[in-house]
Design an enzyme around this catalytic site. Structure first.
Site, PDB file in Angstrom:
ATOM      1  N   HIS A   5       0.346  -0.781  -0.144  1.00 24.44           N
ATOM      2  CA  HIS A   5      -0.162  -0.169  -0.227  1.00 24.44           C
ATOM      3  C   HIS A   5       0.875   1.393  -0.008  1.00 24.44           C
ATOM      4  O   HIS A   5       1.971   0.570   0.060  1.00 24.44           O
ATOM      5  CB  HIS A   5      -1.503   0.088   0.745  1.00 24.44           C
ATOM      6  CG  HIS A   5      -0.585   0.152   2.187  1.00 24.44           C
ATOM      7  ND1 HIS A   5       0.112  -1.024   3.339  1.00 24.44           N
ATOM      8  CD2 HIS A   5       1.060   1.134   3.234  1.00 24.44           C
ATOM      9  CE1 HIS A   5       0.326  -0.946   4.399  1.00 24.44           C
ATOM     10  NE2 HIS A   5       0.229   0.472   4.904  1.00 24.44           N
ATOM     11  N   ARG A   9      -1.343  11.043   4.224  1.00 26.22           N
ATOM     12  CA  ARG A   9      -1.636  11.607   6.166  1.00 26.22           C
ATOM     13  C   ARG A   9      -3.563  12.302   5.453  1.00 26.22           C
ATOM     14  O   ARG A   9      -2.996  13.061   4.707  1.00 26.22           O
ATOM     15  CB  ARG A   9      -1.123  12.359   6.275  1.00 26.22           C
ATOM     16  CG  ARG A   9      -0.461  11.459   6.758  1.00 26.22           C
ATOM     17  CD  ARG A   9       0.775  12.097   8.377  1.00 26.22           C
ATOM     18  NE  ARG A   9       1.880  11.221   8.441  1.00 26.22           N
ATOM     19  CZ  ARG A   9       2.723  10.603   8.166  1.00 26.22           C
ATOM     20  NH1 ARG A   9       3.441  10.916   7.080  1.00 26.22           N
ATOM     21  NH2 ARG A   9       3.604   9.763   9.467  1.00 26.22           N
ATOM     22  N   GLU A  56      -3.859   4.041   2.159  1.00 25.55           N
ATOM     23  CA  GLU A  56      -4.280   3.282   3.566  1.00 25.55           C
ATOM     24  C   GLU A  56      -3.657   4.829   3.601  1.00 25.55           C
ATOM     25  O   GLU A  56      -2.991   5.452   3.531  1.00 25.55           O
ATOM     26  CB  GLU A  56      -2.551   3.101   4.225  1.00 25.55           C
ATOM     27  CG  GLU A  56      -2.621   3.342   6.143  1.00 25.55           C
ATOM     28  CD  GLU A  56      -1.852   2.438   6.187  1.00 25.55           C
ATOM     29  OE1 GLU A  56      -1.691   3.411   7.518  1.00 25.55           O
ATOM     30  OE2 GLU A  56      -1.141   1.795   5.992  1.00 25.55           O
ATOM     31  N   HIS A  74       3.411  11.453  -7.390  1.00 21.77           N
ATOM     32  CA  HIS A  74       1.440  11.450  -7.763  1.00 21.77           C
ATOM     33  C   HIS A  74       1.625   9.702  -7.522  1.00 21.77           C
ATOM     34  O   HIS A  74       2.620   9.397  -7.876  1.00 21.77           O
ATOM     35  CB  HIS A  74       1.662  11.783  -8.867  1.00 21.77           C
ATOM     36  CG  HIS A  74       2.057  11.279  -9.590  1.00 21.77           C
ATOM     37  ND1 HIS A  74       3.378  11.810 -10.679  1.00 21.77           N
ATOM     38  CD2 HIS A  74       2.090   9.664 -10.362  1.00 21.77           C
ATOM     39  CE1 HIS A  74       3.854  10.704 -11.310  1.00 21.77           C
ATOM     40  NE2 HIS A  74       2.699  10.050 -11.883  1.00 21.77           N
ATOM     41  N   GLU A 122      -2.162  10.314 -10.964  1.00 20.27           N
ATOM     42  CA  GLU A 122      -1.904  10.511 -12.773  1.00 20.27           C
ATOM     43  C   GLU A 122      -3.122   9.531 -13.112  1.00 20.27           C
ATOM     44  O   GLU A 122      -3.273   8.136 -12.666  1.00 20.27           O
ATOM     45  CB  GLU A 122      -1.030  10.394 -13.235  1.00 20.27           C
ATOM     46  CG  GLU A 122      -0.658  10.374 -14.609  1.00 20.27           C
ATOM     47  CD  GLU A 122       0.997   9.815 -14.734  1.00 20.27           C
ATOM     48  OE1 GLU A 122       1.365   9.905 -15.971  1.00 20.27           O
ATOM     49  OE2 GLU A 122       1.818   9.396 -14.035  1.00 20.27           O
TER      50      GLU A 122
END
Length: 128
Positions: A5, A9, A56, A74, A122
């Site tokens: 993952h 934040r 996450e 990105h 993207e």
């Protein structure tokens, strides 16, 4: 080995869950709330975690926003049709920051959208 993952934040967990599920078409896979440690997590993705990478989303209690910084670039997502994906994102209330078109100096069709916390995504059109 494989990527499990990417952690982002976020300033408002439900707002981010709504964006990634409603606008980007992901599924909410699981959530964890850790009040003692003052954070909550939500994992979103396009399928089961055993089959692919997820995002996450981490909400730290009382932190409404973060600076993205200059090191992060990105997240990239493959789509069948970048222009149609932009239309769908826009129709769902999302923010398209670069319309679908060929990458500079190449022929791959890309587009960019931005999540509510300012993270870039993207969209890369899959080649037939």
């Amino acid at each position: 080995m494989r990527i499990l993952h990417t952690m982002l934040r976020v300033g408002d967990l439900q707002r981010s869950i709504d964006f990634y599920t409603r606008v980007m078409g992901m599924q909410l896979l699981r959530t964890t709330d850790r009040p003692e440690q003052k954070y909550s997590l939500a994992f979103v993705g396009y399928g089961d975690e055993k089959d692919g990478a997820t995002i996450e989303l981490t909400y730290n209690y009382g932190v409404p926003s973060y600076e993205i910084g200059t090191a992060f670039g990105h997240i990239a997502i493959a789509v069948a049709n970048a222009a149609a994906a932009c239309d769908a994102v826009r129709a769902a209330g999302g923010n398209v920051t670069r319309e679908a078109g060929p990458v500079k100096g190449g022929s791959t069709v890309i587009a960019f959208v931005q999540d509510p916390d300012g993270y870039k995504i993207e969209l890369i059109e899959a080649k037939a």
